[in-house]
Enzyme design. Sequence first.
Site, PDB file in Angstrom:
ATOM      1  N   ASP A   1      -3.807 -32.891  -9.145  1.00 50.08           N
ATOM      2  CA  ASP A   1      -2.911 -34.046  -9.105  1.00 50.08           C
ATOM      3  C   ASP A   1      -1.568 -33.593  -8.553  1.00 50.08           C
ATOM      4  O   ASP A   1      -1.140 -32.456  -8.786  1.00 50.08           O
ATOM      5  CB  ASP A   1      -2.716 -34.635 -10.500  1.00 50.08           C
ATOM      6  CG  ASP A   1      -3.939 -35.402 -10.983  1.00 50.08           C
ATOM      7  OD1 ASP A   1      -4.746 -35.818 -10.132  1.00 50.08           O
ATOM      8  OD2 ASP A   1      -4.081 -35.583 -12.205  1.00 50.08           O
TER       9      ASP A   1
ATOM     10  N   ASP B   1      -7.349 -41.167  -7.341  1.00 48.15           N
ATOM     11  CA  ASP B   1      -6.953 -42.074  -8.430  1.00 48.15           C
ATOM     12  C   ASP B   1      -6.494 -43.414  -7.875  1.00 48.15           C
ATOM     13  O   ASP B   1      -6.821 -44.483  -8.411  1.00 48.15           O
ATOM     14  CB  ASP B   1      -5.813 -41.459  -9.250  1.00 48.15           C
ATOM     15  CG  ASP B   1      -6.252 -40.237 -10.040  1.00 48.15           C
ATOM     16  OD1 ASP B   1      -7.426 -40.185 -10.439  1.00 48.15           O
ATOM     17  OD2 ASP B   1      -5.413 -39.341 -10.248  1.00 48.15           O
TER      18      ASP B   1
END
Length: 206
Positions: free
Chosen positions: A151, A170
Amino acid sequence: QLWHAIVGPESPAAFHTMSPPAGGEGQPMKAVVTWLRHAWIVLLVAGIVVALDQWTKGIVRANVPKYEAIPVLGRWFMWEHVENHGAAFGLLQGGGAIFVSVAILVSIAILIYVRTIPANQVLIRVLLGMQMGGALGNNVFDRVRQGYVTDFIKMGIPDRYYWPNYNIADTGIVCGVIGLAIYVIYEDIVAARRAKSTATAAMSGA
């Protein structure tokens, strides 16, 4: 059985101009081509999401030190390279194997379901492709290869709250799910108004 569930039975109407070889040879290929006519948009969008996701993660892994925030729009929007051993946005830490299994099952379900979607429903295919690409990008490409998800997008209100770090995959999942929900609600509203209008017209003509 899984193969037949995905590609489905042959569709003679879609191939009335083709003459299969004697003995039924060529029937599996006809089923595959029919399925591809329904699924190619989903596969294309999923491929684009996976490609963008893995490309951006590769750049981050090579250039951004872990847990170091790099301002993009001040402290409102930053790059911060972190390891995520949970689900989207850092939720449910430590369930890697479960997430991989769920991602594969969701992808198979989408590939089966796409055969039932009318040909003119392009938006639904795009939204499903976004969800599938996001699921594969995070839970198959990342977790299987390195055991966690990369991330790197961090945004929020400085000194007050930051949303958990996330990535392109995401974004694909969330936008696909929200977009599909909005689409379904919109279609339900349109159908209800159409039914009401039809009922009113019928009562007026009675």
